[in-house]
Design a protein around this motif. Structure first.
Motif, PDB file in Angstrom:
ATOM      1  N   ALA A 126      29.520  45.675   8.383  1.00 27.88           N
ATOM      2  CA  ALA A 126      28.934  44.681   7.474  1.00 27.88           C
ATOM      3  C   ALA A 126      29.058  43.273   8.050  1.00 27.88           C
ATOM      4  CB  ALA A 126      29.617  44.767   6.113  1.00 27.88           C
ATOM      5  N   ALA A 127      30.214  42.964   8.618  1.00 32.81           N
ATOM      6  CA  ALA A 127      30.406  41.627   9.191  1.00 32.81           C
ATOM      7  C   ALA A 127      29.424  41.366  10.318  1.00 32.81           C
ATOM      8  CB  ALA A 127      31.841  41.483   9.685  1.00 32.81           C
ATOM      9  N   HIS A 128      29.172  42.367  11.139  1.00 31.19           N
ATOM     10  CA  HIS A 128      28.272  42.166  12.280  1.00 31.19           C
ATOM     11  C   HIS A 128      26.800  42.219  11.875  1.00 31.19           C
ATOM     12  CE1 HIS A 128      31.987  42.621  14.534  1.00 31.19           C
ATOM     13  NE2 HIS A 128      31.358  42.068  15.540  1.00 31.19           N
ATOM     14  N   PRO A 135      20.372  32.830  11.557  1.00 31.15           N
ATOM     15  CA  PRO A 135      19.313  32.206  12.374  1.00 31.15           C
ATOM     16  C   PRO A 135      19.782  32.005  13.823  1.00 31.15           C
ATOM     17  CG  PRO A 135      19.534  31.082  10.270  1.00 31.15           C
ATOM     18  CD  PRO A 135      20.689  32.035  10.362  1.00 31.15           C
ATOM     19  N   ARG A 136      18.891  32.305  14.754  1.00 29.85           N
ATOM     20  CA  ARG A 136      19.152  32.168  16.194  1.00 29.85           C
ATOM     21  C   ARG A 136      20.295  33.050  16.694  1.00 29.85           C
ATOM     22  NH1 ARG A 136      18.541  25.646  17.436  1.00 29.85           N
ATOM     23  NH2 ARG A 136      16.409  25.393  16.586  1.00 29.85           N
ATOM     24  N   SER A 137      20.628  34.052  15.929  1.00 28.36           N
ATOM     25  CA  SER A 137      21.670  34.959  16.377  1.00 28.36           C
ATOM     26  C   SER A 137      21.182  35.775  17.569  1.00 28.36           C
ATOM     27  CB  SER A 137      22.068  35.910  15.246  1.00 28.36           C
ATOM     28  OG  SER A 137      22.961  36.897  15.721  1.00 28.36           O
ATOM     29  N   ARG A 138      22.060  35.991  18.522  1.00 33.20           N
ATOM     30  CA  ARG A 138      21.725  36.818  19.686  1.00 33.20           C
ATOM     31  C   ARG A 138      22.418  38.164  19.624  1.00 33.20           C
ATOM     32  NH1 ARG A 138      21.749  32.602  24.817  1.00 33.20           N
ATOM     33  NH2 ARG A 138      20.241  31.109  23.936  1.00 33.20           N
ATOM     34  N   LEU A 139      22.958  38.454  18.477  1.00 28.52           N
ATOM     35  CA  LEU A 139      23.655  39.716  18.291  1.00 28.52           C
ATOM     36  C   LEU A 139      22.640  40.827  18.082  1.00 28.52           C
ATOM     37  CD1 LEU A 139      26.700  40.548  18.008  1.00 28.52           C
ATOM     38  CD2 LEU A 139      26.281  40.607  15.556  1.00 28.52           C
ATOM     39  N   GLY A 140      22.653  41.825  18.943  1.00 28.28           N
ATOM     40  CA  GLY A 140      21.730  42.944  18.815  1.00 28.28           C
ATOM     41  C   GLY A 140      22.297  44.019  17.907  1.00 28.28           C
ATOM     42  N   PHE A 141      21.425  44.899  17.432  1.00 28.70           N
ATOM     43  CA  PHE A 141      21.915  45.949  16.543  1.00 28.70           C
ATOM     44  C   PHE A 141      22.651  47.044  17.307  1.00 28.70           C
ATOM     45  CE2 PHE A 141      19.534  43.793  13.340  1.00 28.70           C
ATOM     46  CZ  PHE A 141      20.244  44.085  12.180  1.00 28.70           C
ATOM     47  N   VAL A 186      25.290  30.180  34.200  1.00 29.78           N
ATOM     48  CA  VAL A 186      24.259  30.642  33.267  1.00 29.78           C
ATOM     49  C   VAL A 186      23.651  29.427  32.584  1.00 29.78           C
ATOM     50  CG1 VAL A 186      25.410  32.858  32.828  1.00 29.78           C
ATOM     51  CG2 VAL A 186      25.876  30.892  31.337  1.00 29.78           C
ATOM     52  N   ARG A 187      22.506  29.649  31.956  1.00 27.61           N
ATOM     53  CA  ARG A 187      21.870  28.603  31.160  1.00 27.61           C
ATOM     54  C   ARG A 187      22.155  28.848  29.686  1.00 27.61           C
ATOM     55  NH1 ARG A 187      15.853  28.273  34.013  1.00 27.61           N
ATOM     56  NH2 ARG A 187      16.604  27.676  36.112  1.00 27.61           N
ATOM     57  N   PRO A 188      21.937  27.826  28.847  1.00 30.40           N
ATOM     58  CA  PRO A 188      22.201  28.005  27.411  1.00 30.40           C
ATOM     59  C   PRO A 188      21.413  29.150  26.779  1.00 30.40           C
ATOM     60  CG  PRO A 188      21.990  25.680  27.925  1.00 30.40           C
ATOM     61  CD  PRO A 188      21.618  26.423  29.180  1.00 30.40           C
ATOM     62  N   ASN A 189      20.250  29.491  27.335  1.00 31.66           N
ATOM     63  CA  ASN A 189      19.439  30.557  26.752  1.00 31.66           C
ATOM     64  C   ASN A 189      19.650  31.912  27.437  1.00 31.66           C
ATOM     65  OD1 ASN A 189      18.272  29.882  29.166  1.00 31.66           O
ATOM     66  ND2 ASN A 189      16.163  29.885  28.404  1.00 31.66           N
TER      67      ASN A 189
END
Length: 209
Positions: A126-128, A135-141, A186-189
């Motif tokens: 649930a937390a993840h 918004p703008r999360s880079r967390l994948g499922f 690395v770059r920010p993106n």
């Protein structure tokens, strides 16, 4: 645990580490050449195994956690190589964790620990999910699924282990990102894998129990 037993665990971990890279290559797309993981995996696996054996020597769930660690090492190699956490591997880890911990709880007569494991999985998942929906999360499922699976052993080990494992994972990942940005590697993106940090956080939390 005796020194001889620990040596045996270390040797077992080293042997497991030898098969991790070839297993991981079956899930890496596009295929990559053999790299440093071939040499790093045996000592890393040995350290992971010995650490768990030292801390959890009296816990009947130790074999289950070692089995989950094997799949976790494969997942880490795959995620580092191609930013993927393949569903079959995550499902294998989840099956080992849930099935193994259920069996241990029934044999040892500790249903409360199994409930704790299930609660840990629900809370971690649930937390993840919430983090992934920001918004703008880079967390994948794939990360969400892995976090849910890792919630099982963390919940088994207790509330403190669960909280520590989840927190450490993101602290480790954040420190890595900051370090790479500071050195301009690395770059920010740039997308970076979270799976290894989730696995490392779980292992470190187990060592702190």
């Amino acid at each position: 645990m005796s020194a001889a037993a620990l040596l045996g665990v270390a040797l077992l971990g080293g042997l497991v580490g030898l098969v991790v890279p070839p297993l991981a290559r079956h899930f890496v797309t596009p295929p990559v050449r053999r790299g440093g993981s071939v040499w790093l995996c045996p000592p890393l696996a040995a350290v992971v195994f010995v650490g768990l054996a030292v801390v959890l020597r009296d816990d009947p769930a130790l074999p289950v956690l070692l089995a989950v660690a094997v799949v976790g090492l494969v997942l880490a190699v795959v995620d580092l190589a191609c930013l993927r956490l393949p569903d079959p591997l995550v499902a294998a880890a989840g099956t080992l964790a849930l099935g193994g911990l259920t069996g241990v709880a029934l044999l040892a007569g500790t249903p409360g620990r199994l409930v704790g494991a299930l609660v840990g999985a629900v809370l971690a998942g649930a937390a993840h999910v919430l983090l992934a929906l920001l918004p703008r999360s880079r967390l994948g499922f794939g990360d969400v699924k892995l976090a849910t699976v890792l919630g099982l052993p963390l919940g088994w080990l207790g509330r403190d282990a669960l909280l520590t494992g989840l927190l450490l994972a993101h602290l480790l990942h954040g420190a890595l990102v900051v370090g790479l940005l500071a050195t301009r590697r690395v770059r920010p993106n740039t997308l970076l894998p979270l799976g290894p940090a989730l696995l490392a956080g779980t292992w470190l939390a187990a060592l702190m129990t």
